[in-house]
Enzyme design. Structure first.
Site, PDB file in Angstrom:
ATOM      1  N   ASP A 278      13.017  -8.385  35.214  1.00  0.00           N
ATOM      2  CA  ASP A 278      11.752  -8.457  34.095  1.00  0.00           C
ATOM      3  C   ASP A 278      11.595  -9.309  33.919  1.00  0.00           C
ATOM      4  O   ASP A 278      11.055  -9.853  33.930  1.00  0.00           O
ATOM      5  CB  ASP A 278      13.022  -8.000  33.123  1.00  0.00           C
ATOM      6  N   GLU A 281       5.045 -10.145  34.317  1.00  0.00           N
ATOM      7  CA  GLU A 281       4.184 -10.386  34.183  1.00  0.00           C
ATOM      8  C   GLU A 281       3.803 -12.169  33.952  1.00  0.00           C
ATOM      9  O   GLU A 281       2.332 -12.234  34.442  1.00  0.00           O
ATOM     10  CB  GLU A 281       3.541  -9.329  33.271  1.00  0.00           C
ATOM     11  N   ASP A 351       7.325  -0.967  29.196  1.00  0.00           N
ATOM     12  CA  ASP A 351       8.132  -0.465  27.728  1.00  0.00           C
ATOM     13  C   ASP A 351       7.704   0.668  27.076  1.00  0.00           C
ATOM     14  O   ASP A 351       6.776   0.394  26.234  1.00  0.00           O
ATOM     15  CB  ASP A 351       8.706  -1.614  26.775  1.00  0.00           C
TER      16      ASP A 351
END
Length: 539
Positions: A278, A281, A351
């Site tokens: 997760d 980025e 998300d």
């Protein structure tokens, strides 16, 4: 070339413009969530984010591709005057032009340049259940047991965050939460149920974790703000108690070694089957220009910003391949960069919010991402947040949206149910004999009936540089009606998929399964078509 001072280095801001035919359609650029199939007439600031993964590559309906080889924040612009890339930092202008004649050949060139896509294990193509979050090992194992009791197929369960306890131990990569007293038993119980488990790991560490302490010694942690900002679980964040969580420097090979050392010791040793990476980025909050001056192993953060996911995902892949050849690598990741297909990574679209528009936007997002040469993509079934639906699962329209999203996901590389605000297991949507439950069960079973086909298509990805989720332009480039069609696609080489993208059976928050719903489907010219359900033939 415009002279630019990058911290203490003399360099350039670099830009190159190209002339395209006015009616020429182009594709790619990554996951943009803009609902567009052709990426003409837009301007995009390319900095990796939660729901946008940027790949500075596009390909044209005319059979060529162009890869702008730069890692810094970049602006892509296309208007009537020119098509251009402009990057903040560049010691030179570096790009590749590749001619293939068609989309598959262009992708083959891109993979020859940036790496081939290895095979995933067969089980990764089955059905996955997840949520934000299972709070105990009893709950996690219990979900698998419930699916087994219902006779509904399930191959994967995902353990989300906070199995490490509090935010000060963020991403400790070991079970410190007392609700997981025997993690080895949890993994063994899941395997005994003939299922697999992957687990959430992040690109940042809390100050009380062992990785943090070792990375800090050699100055391998960044100082910009990341998530979670507070050591408390309150919302909004209580900044009287800062978490101290910091992102690590994956550009540094020593930092990647440390990352794997603790991952191997705390989780890999338990027999966990794959990694949910997760915030790759990574999460970058309260952004200031000075943040990009941060020093990485390869220069300023500004210079290498967009390659962060490539480096952190690649570090885990390479270390696991060195550790064992007994099992294939599988990584689920929230961000990507050009070439990431070589690291056995499936990227999901972040998300997202639950809405019919968001569902539709996933189609063009996934197709354009695949057209950059990275073949594995998915989205959270039902949308991650359910903000628009006040009654959550009790809202009939949301239940219909969820069913439509799951039907769409049946025809994506990874079929994964996940989200916040409400649980998403099939038994939360009723029971056998009820319309929504039956629709979900039908399509999960359909996915399993298609596994031989999907696995064969996956081998074509690895062996022949193919793609699983295929924009219609790939197979029907001579049909002008498909060049900018954003709500249909091919799944492999045989299935035309046309998801339902608006409510059919819900009016005024009441379900009416007696009414007839329909959507129009365009059948591209140049082949014969058969209705999968009836066998009826169409020209």
């Amino acid at each position: 070339f415009t002279p630019f001072k990058d911290v203490d280095q003399d360099t350039y801001t670099v830009s190159q413009s190209f002339n395209l035919d006015p009616k020429e359609t182009i594709y790619g650029l990554g996951i943009l969530q803009n609902g567009k199939m052709s990426q003409r007439n837009l301007e995009v600031k390319m900095i990796q984010a939660n729901r946008e993964d940027y790949i500075p590559f596009f390909q044209s309906v005319k059979g060529y591709g162009l890869f702008w080889d730069n890692y810094s924040p970049t602006r892509f612009s296309d208007d009537t005057s020119a098509t251009s890339f402009t990057s903040e930092v560049g010691d030179g202008i570096d790009y590749y032009f590749m001619y293939g004649g068609n989309a598959d050949s262009v992708i083959a060139h891109m993979r020859q340049l940036t790496g081939q896509a290895p095979m995933f294990p067969l089980w990764t193509y089955g059905y996955w259940q997840s949520k934000e979050r299972y709070k105990s090992q009893e709950e996690t194992v219990g979900v698998v047991k419930k699916y087994r009791d219902l006779g509904v197929p399930l191959d994967g369960i995902i353990q989300d965050w906070q199995y490490w306890g509090d935010n000060y131990h963020w991403n400790a990569m070991e079970f410190l939460n007392e609700e997981f007293p025997n993690p080895q038993k949890m993994v063994d119980d899941i395997h005994a149920l003939n299922a697999h488990i992957i687990i959430s790991i992040w690109s940042s560490f809390g100050p009380k974790t062992q990785p943090y302490k070792e990375l800090e010694k050699d100055n391998m942690l960044f100082n910009f703000s990341t998530w979670p900002q507070s050591g408390k679980s309150d919302w909004p964040p209580n900044m009287d108690y800062p978490s101290g969580v910091r992102v690590y420097d994956p550009y540094n090979p020593k930092a990647r070694d440390i990352y794997w050392k603790y991952l191997k010791k705390g989780l890999f040793s338990l027999g966990i089957d794959g990694w949910w990476m997760d915030s790759t980025e990574p999460d970058h909050l309260d952004i200031t220009p000075k943040d990009f001056d941060e020093k990485t192993y390869l220069g300023s953060f500004r210079k290498v910003r967009n390659a962060f996911p490539l480096m952190t995902v690649g570090g885990v892949y390479k270390h696991m391949r060195e550790a064992t050849s007994d099992k294939r690598v599988f990584i689920l990741t929230r961000s990507a960069f050009a070439g990431q297909q070589r690291y056995a990574a499936n990227t999901w679209s972040g998300d997202t919010e639950a809405s019919w528009k968001t569902l539709k936007d996933q189609i063009s997002s996934g197709l354009n991402f695949s057209l950059t040469g990275i073949p594995y993509w998915n989205s959270d079934i039902g949308g991650f947040f359910i903000w628009e639906f006040k009654d959550k699962l009790d809202d009939p329209e949301y239940r219909e949206l969820y069913a439509r999203w799951l039907q769409f996901a049946t025809f994506t590389p990874m079929m994964r149910s996940h989200g916040a605000d409400a649980p998403r297991e099939i038994y939360q949507f009723g029971k056998k004999g009820e319309p929504v439950y039956d629709a979900l069960e039908k399509y999960i079973n359909l996915r399993y009936s298609l596994l031989p086909y999907i696995y064969s298509e996956a081998w074509q990805i690895t062996n022949q540089q193919s793609s699983l989720m295929r924009a219609l332009v790939m197979d029907f480039p001579n049909d002008e009606k498909v060049l900018d069609l954003n709500d249909q696609y091919m799944f492999g080489h045989s299935f035309l998929v046309a998801p339902v993208l608006k409510s059919m059976y819900t009016e005024d928050k009441k379900e009416n399964f007696q009414q007839d719903g329909y959507r129009q489907v365009y059948l591209p010219k140049g082949t014969e078509w058969f209705d999968y359900w009836t066998g009826e033939r169409f020209s």
